[in-house]
Scaffold this active site. Structure first.
Site, PDB file in Angstrom:
ATOM      1  N   GLN A  22       2.657   1.013   0.460  1.00 35.75           N
ATOM      2  CA  GLN A  22       3.883   1.691   0.027  1.00 35.75           C
ATOM      3  C   GLN A  22       5.096   0.771   0.063  1.00 35.75           C
ATOM      4  O   GLN A  22       6.166   1.137  -0.437  1.00 35.75           O
ATOM      5  CB  GLN A  22       4.137   2.915   0.900  1.00 35.75           C
ATOM      6  CG  GLN A  22       4.497   2.584   2.337  1.00 35.75           C
ATOM      7  CD  GLN A  22       4.507   3.811   3.223  1.00 35.75           C
ATOM      8  OE1 GLN A  22       3.465   4.346   3.587  1.00 35.75           O
ATOM      9  NE2 GLN A  22       5.708   4.263   3.590  1.00 35.75           N
TER      10      GLN A  22
ATOM     11  N   HIS B 276       5.131  10.278   9.762  1.00 36.36           N
ATOM     12  CA  HIS B 276       4.284   9.478   8.878  1.00 36.36           C
ATOM     13  C   HIS B 276       3.029  10.256   8.531  1.00 36.36           C
ATOM     14  O   HIS B 276       2.494  10.995   9.365  1.00 36.36           O
ATOM     15  CB  HIS B 276       3.915   8.169   9.591  1.00 36.36           C
ATOM     16  CG  HIS B 276       3.249   7.138   8.729  1.00 36.36           C
ATOM     17  ND1 HIS B 276       3.795   6.686   7.547  1.00 36.36           N
ATOM     18  CD2 HIS B 276       2.074   6.471   8.875  1.00 36.36           C
ATOM     19  CE1 HIS B 276       2.991   5.767   7.018  1.00 36.36           C
ATOM     20  NE2 HIS B 276       1.936   5.629   7.803  1.00 36.36           N
TER      21      HIS B 276
END
Length: 444
Positions: free
Chosen positions: A64, A364
């Site tokens: 990411q 997360h």
């Protein structure tokens, strides 16, 4: 006792410190190499091995980069698993830029609609402050992802590749946030000057066009149709032309998204187990699927996740990744960092207390790709696919101790067929509304 710190107190503290050899050794270690390195417990590498009795095979690890899209990467990684299996591929990646584009677009609209719905709230009140704090957050929730897929589908990564702004979202998000706050000011000022909500909603159309233009400039225009071209493990070339994102999802993934549900573990007094919850003002697609959780004891989350993986399917989950976690070697273990021993104290709050006092929340999202079970079927450790590239952890994978799961994992998403009949009945309850700033409103 004095309210202030006195010089006599400081002298007492210093004398005690200087008389403790362990504290002086700790001071030298930490001032030279930092807390985590000084407190790292290498013994965890022996017990938290990257070996699992249930282990699913996934493609190349994703990255990411400098963006907060973990929830999106994790969700797409669970879906690409289905594509790889269906087409017999070694690896495959779905476009995270495509879903990012529509998530930002929809979040902007959701924010402006939330502003229109809260016109009578004071500008300096908590609700408006909450809305203005991060109107275009990179993070998200599973149900928000489902809203995007229901409306726009998914496309392969090569149909809408990454750009400089998708891989590092701070600049783009900063300028768009600046514009959205300006739009909020315009709408609220207009209302105070006598404009109706319908009139203001008409003005919103031009505002959304500005946001659309900014997204196209930063991320590129999303494709209306594309051609799938891949070669499978048998070297057979596959081409499928003129697909839309929704057609691709239906043909190559084929999930019924309403079957996938969120189970959370929030052991706080204000959230009784076996009840469902939602969060006010949390979403991305207006009138889309609302965020909904079923709160259960943590062992029930584990049982559902194990059942889904034993059936050959990965599991999306959300946790507080920064707690007791070592990037090198990829270990998440309560004993990984002996900070309490280093500082000569204890960090004694339990999971509920950490939630209540702001010490922990979901930060997360990742994917469970395996679990190691003992002879009684009880989990020992969990195999975790991350989205930080292959250099984080062991080739991109982490290992999570079962005790760490209990303390810092907050959410798993499973197909509802893995729920018990009691859990399925509980899921059907009307959700209790939580305030927007509740820790269960955090975005991964």
């Amino acid at each position: 006792m004095d309210k202030n710190i006195t010089l006599e107190q400081l002298e007492t503290y210093e004398k005690a410190f200087d008389g403790d050899l362990a504290k002086k050794v700790a001071m030298r270690a930490v001032t030279n190499c930092g807390v985590v390195k000084a407190a790292t417990n290498s013994e965890v590498y022996r017990q938290d091995r990257h070996q699992f009795s249930v282990s699913l095979e996934q493609g190349k690890i994703t990255n990411q980069k400098q963006s907060g899209r973990c929830w999106m990467f994790a969700a797409l990684n669970t879906m690409r698993f289905a594509v790889m299996k269906k087409l017999d591929l070694d690896t495959f990646e779905l476009s995270q830029n495509y879903t990012l584009f529509y998530d930002k677009l929809e979040k902007a609209n959701y924010f402006l609609e939330s502003i229109l719905e809260t016109m009578d709230e004071p500008t300096n009140g908590r609700v408006i402050a909450h809305l203005l704090m991060a109107p275009l957050n990179d993070g998200g929730q599973w149900d928000m992802f489902c809203n995007l897929i229901d409306k726009y589908g998914v496309v392969p990564k090569d149909a809408m590749p990454e750009t400089a702004c998708s891989s590092a979202t701070r600049e783009m998000t900063g300028y768009m946030t600046r514009k959205l706050r300006e739009f909020a000011c315009t709408l609220r000022t207009g209302y105070q000057n006598g404009k109706t909500i319908d009139q203001l909603r008409g003005e919103k159309n031009a505002m959304m066009e500005t946001i659309y233009n900014m997204l196209c400039i930063a991320l590129g225009k999303p494709p209306k149709t594309f051609t799938l071209e891949v070669r499978n493990k048998e070297k057979k070339f596959i081409r499928d032309e003129n697909l839309t994102g929704k057609e691709f999802f239906k043909k190559y993934i084929g999930w019924e998204l309403s079957d996938y549900v969120s189970l959370i573990n929030a052991p706080t007094a204000d959230k009784p187990y076996h009840k469902t919850y939602t969060v006010k003002l949390l979403g991305n697609v207006v009138e889309g699927r609302p965020v909904k959780y079923l709160n259960l004891p943590v062992e029930e989350l584990k049982k559902a996740a194990i059942a889904q993986m034993q059936d050959g399917h990965p599991v999306w989950f959300g946790c507080d990744v920064g707690q007791c976690s070592l990037r090198e070697g990829g270990v998440m273990d309560l004993d990984a960092i002996k900070a309490g021993e280093l500082f000569g104290t204890e960090f004694a709050m339990d999971k509920a207390q950490r939630l209540d006092y702001g010490e922990s929340l979901m930060t997360h999202a990742m994917v469970f790709q395996g679990v190691d079970l003992d002879e009684n079927g009880q989990p020992l450790r969990w195999r975790v696919e991350n989205s930080w590239g292959k250099d984080a952890g062991e080739d991109g994978y982490y290992v999570m101790s079962d005790a760490w799961f209990s303390e810092y994992t907050y959410q798993v998403v499973v197909n509802k067929k893995y729920l018990s009949s009691q859990q399925a009945a509980e899921l059907a309850q009307e959700p209790i509304e939580l305030e927007p700033w509740d820790p269960m409103g955090s975005l991964a």
